[in-house]
Write a protein that holds these residues in place. Structure first.
Motif, PDB file in Angstrom:
ATOM      1  N   ALA A 578       1.056  -1.297   0.050  1.00  0.00           N
ATOM      2  CA  ALA A 578       0.092   0.298  -0.249  1.00  0.00           C
ATOM      3  C   ALA A 578       0.602   1.520  -0.041  1.00  0.00           C
ATOM      4  O   ALA A 578       0.772   1.931  -0.420  1.00  0.00           O
ATOM      5  N   ILE A 579       1.972   1.256   0.845  1.00  0.00           N
ATOM      6  CA  ILE A 579       2.862   2.526   1.177  1.00  0.00           C
ATOM      7  C   ILE A 579       3.425   2.515  -0.270  1.00  0.00           C
ATOM      8  O   ILE A 579       3.883   3.972  -1.028  1.00  0.00           O
ATOM      9  N   LYS A 580       3.797   1.100  -1.280  1.00  0.00           N
ATOM     10  CA  LYS A 580       4.561   1.632  -2.600  1.00  0.00           C
ATOM     11  C   LYS A 580       3.227   2.299  -3.634  1.00  0.00           C
ATOM     12  O   LYS A 580       3.693   3.179  -4.601  1.00  0.00           O
ATOM     13  N   ALA A 581       2.688   1.722  -3.726  1.00  0.00           N
ATOM     14  CA  ALA A 581       1.265   2.463  -4.288  1.00  0.00           C
ATOM     15  C   ALA A 581       1.412   3.497  -3.923  1.00  0.00           C
ATOM     16  O   ALA A 581       0.052   4.578  -5.308  1.00  0.00           O
ATOM     17  N   ARG A 582       1.669   4.459  -2.643  1.00  0.00           N
ATOM     18  CA  ARG A 582       1.360   5.374  -3.138  1.00  0.00           C
ATOM     19  C   ARG A 582       2.217   6.736  -3.399  1.00  0.00           C
ATOM     20  O   ARG A 582       2.827   7.679  -3.601  1.00  0.00           O
TER      21      ARG A 582
END
Length: 598
Positions: A578-582
């Motif tokens: 989820a962090i990488k997707a941001r």
């Protein structure tokens, strides 16, 4: 339970019942009227009066508003409309008892003269609202005016074996505003601490209902045996129960039912309570339609269709002895569940189903609201000048159950409930991931990355939460939800300490604190008490500073529980995804994420 005569807080409408007025009692004795209790009740009454004496002697000193009976019982319509009355107050968002009863959603507000001020704390509020409605509608209302402990206790609010009702009072014919003041003096959390099956020597005001949507509704009362009361104002279709409650500063807050309301042995009477049906017997109907005379009787448990003790013993076979109450089990849809899941499932119609993403967002929002409510309490202590006073030589006998300035302005109970809610959020997050891995049918989630979606929901809701306070030098400090969580166990509950310490400040932010070395030492010594989320009302806590520095019973715990939801979610593969997707990308990618930017 004896009382002091108090003057009503009512502007220019007051008659000459000012503070200091001498009143004559029915038996010829005299007493001096004291001021209406405020958050700093310093006056010591000349003598104590019974509720009946206060009503007889002081009703004439209040604005007009006689409590007259126009019906001999509460009908089903009356009960439904009382529920609507409570639901409207809940929806109104009113922030104090006074504002609630002056709110446009109160249909009776026009009957109260200008200047009337309403005030009630957590234990008073259910009685205050119930009587107010009964008065305005002319419905029967008698109440437990005196209770006594069943066994030895130093404080009836926390009697181990509970209490019993000794005296009941029917206040019909007296002034309604006087009755409200009498209720404030007569009612405490001890009034609720009664075994659900105890009906002698006098009947109690409540009964224990079966846990169904029909029985738990707006107007149902919830008793936490740690000394807190709340009133249900809404039940969602998913089974979540919303309540409103009051505090010693007469503020009104809202929340939802969860582990913050602890279970206990039946004798302590914890849990859900409905008002026991009352009926006037032998009253004479007058030409104007009102009733005089007669006796108010209360329905016995055996005559109440939805009376049940399942919340104490479970919905299976009842344990043989009360002391074995913890062995009772709760079964929902043929599955054994814990008590809180049982309540939630029953309120949802028998099906327990969690939307984990919504649950986490709602819990963050609730915690944020509680942080703001806490801020209001801290501000009141500062406005009253508590931080400018010297630290007392000792803590109260018990920091959670006390009186005077400490009860009005300290926050150990409020803080413990808040910390419990933060821990519950952490525990629930882990539980939802565990349920997902097991393929639990009680989890309503159709996505592919629960950890990531929970993290996104957590961050999105946390980003909407902003806390601020005014430092000792008048400058403003603001921080977000995660910073508040990091400070949670550094926030002082001690009302004599500076606002910076009340909000867990460190470093440069703390430099403006005006506390001297003695208060700094007290702050350091109280850290183990700040780490504790369990409220231990039976523990001795009146320690001096030197005594508090050494470990021991009643002095707290060495370390706080874990509350860092975000860090735990980041240990999960989905959280990292989820962090990488941001990461910054095309503008179109940014716009499609509802949580962007963070």
């Amino acid at each position: 339970m004896a009382l002091t005569a108090f003057a009503v807080a009512a502007g220019a409408q007051d008659e000459p019942a000012a503070v200091g007025t001498t009143i004559t009692l029915p038996d010829g004795r005299t007493a001096t009227v004291q001021a209406t209790p405020s958050p700093t009740p310093d006056a010591v009454p000349a003598r104590e009066l019974t509720p009946a004496e206060i009503l007889a002697a002081t009703s004439k000193n209040y604005p007009s508003g006689t409590y007259l009976l126009k019906s001999d019982r509460w009908s089903e319509t009356d009960e439904r409309e009382y529920g609507v009355f409570i639901a409207e107050l809940g929806e109104s968002g009113c922030a104090t008892v006074n504002k609630c009863l002056h709110d446009p959603r109160n249909p009776f507000r026009g009957s109260d003269p200008p200047g009337i001020a309403f005030a009630a704390d957590c234990a008073d509020l259910p009685y205050y609202l119930r009587f107010y409605f009964a008065w305005k509608r002319g419905l029967p209302f008698s109440f437990a005016a005196e209770v006594a402990p069943r066994g030895h206790t130093r404080d009836m609010r926390y009697t181990a074996a509970g209490n019993r009702v000794e005296v009941r009072l029917n206040p019909a014919g007296y002034n309604g505003y006087a009755i409200l003041d009498v209720l404030r003096g007569a009612i405490s959390s001890a009034t609720y601490r009664i075994h659900p099956e105890l009906e002698t020597p006098e009947e109690q005001d409540f009964y224990s209902p079966v846990l169904t949507p029909a029985a738990i509704h707006p107007g149902t009362v919830i008793y936490d045996p740690n000394g807190h009361l709340a009133t249900v104002w809404k039940v969602e279709r998913n089974g979540r129960i919303h309540y409103l409650d009051a505090h010693p500063d007469y503020s009104v807050t809202r929340g939802f039912y969860d582990v913050r309301f602890v279970r206990s042995s039946p004798g302590m009477g914890a849990g859900f309570k409905n008002w026991r049906p009352q009926r006037l017997i032998g009253g004479k109907r007058q030409a104007d339609g009102t009733y005089t005379g007669g006796t108010i009787t209360l329905a016995a448990n055996k005559d109440i269709a939805d009376f049940s003790v399942e919340q104490y013993f479970g919905n299976g076979p009842r344990p043989a002895e009360d002391r074995d109450w913890k062995t009772g089990s709760f079964t929902l849809a043929k599955e054994t569940v814990d008590y809180y899941d049982f309540v939630r499932g029953q309120m949802a119609g028998g099906t327990l189903l969690f939307d984990p993403v919504r649950e986490i967002g709602d819990m963050v929002d609730s915690n944020c609201a509680d942080l703001h409510y806490r801020g209001d309490a801290v501000d009141l202590a500062i406005a009253a000048g508590l931080p400018k006073r010297a630290e007392p030589d000792r803590l109260p006998p018990n920091i959670y159950g006390t009186e005077g300035d400490w009860e009005a302005y300290s926050t150990p109970s409020r803080d413990a409930r808040l910390k419990t809610a933060f821990k519950e959020l952490y525990d629930s997050t882990k539980r939802f991931l565990w349920m997902s891995k097991r393929g639990d049918a009680k989890l309503a989630y159709k996505g592919k990355n629960l950890a990531g979606d929970l993290l996104n929901a957590y961050d999105a809701h946390a980003a909407q939460c902003q806390i601020s306070y005014i430092r000792s030098n008048g400058s403003k400090v603001a921080f977000g939800y995660e910073e508040a969580r990091r400070r949670l166990f550094d926030m002082s509950f001690d009302p004599y300490q500076c606002p910076e310490r009340r909000w867990g400040a460190k470093g440069e932010e703390l430099a403006t604190c005006a506390d001297g070395k003695n208060k700094q030492a007290w702050y350091e010594a109280e850290k183990y008490l700040r780490n504790q989320i369990d409220r231990t009302y039976e523990a001795r806590m009146d320690f001096a500073l030197d005594e508090l520095k050494a470990p021991g019973p009643g002095k707290g715990v060495a370390a706080p529980p874990e509350t860092d939801v975000r860090r735990w979610l980041l240990t999960q593969p989905g959280g990292q995804a989820a962090i990488k997707a941001r990461q910054p990308g095309k503008e179109a990618d940014k716009r499609k994420h509802w949580w962007w930017p963070l």
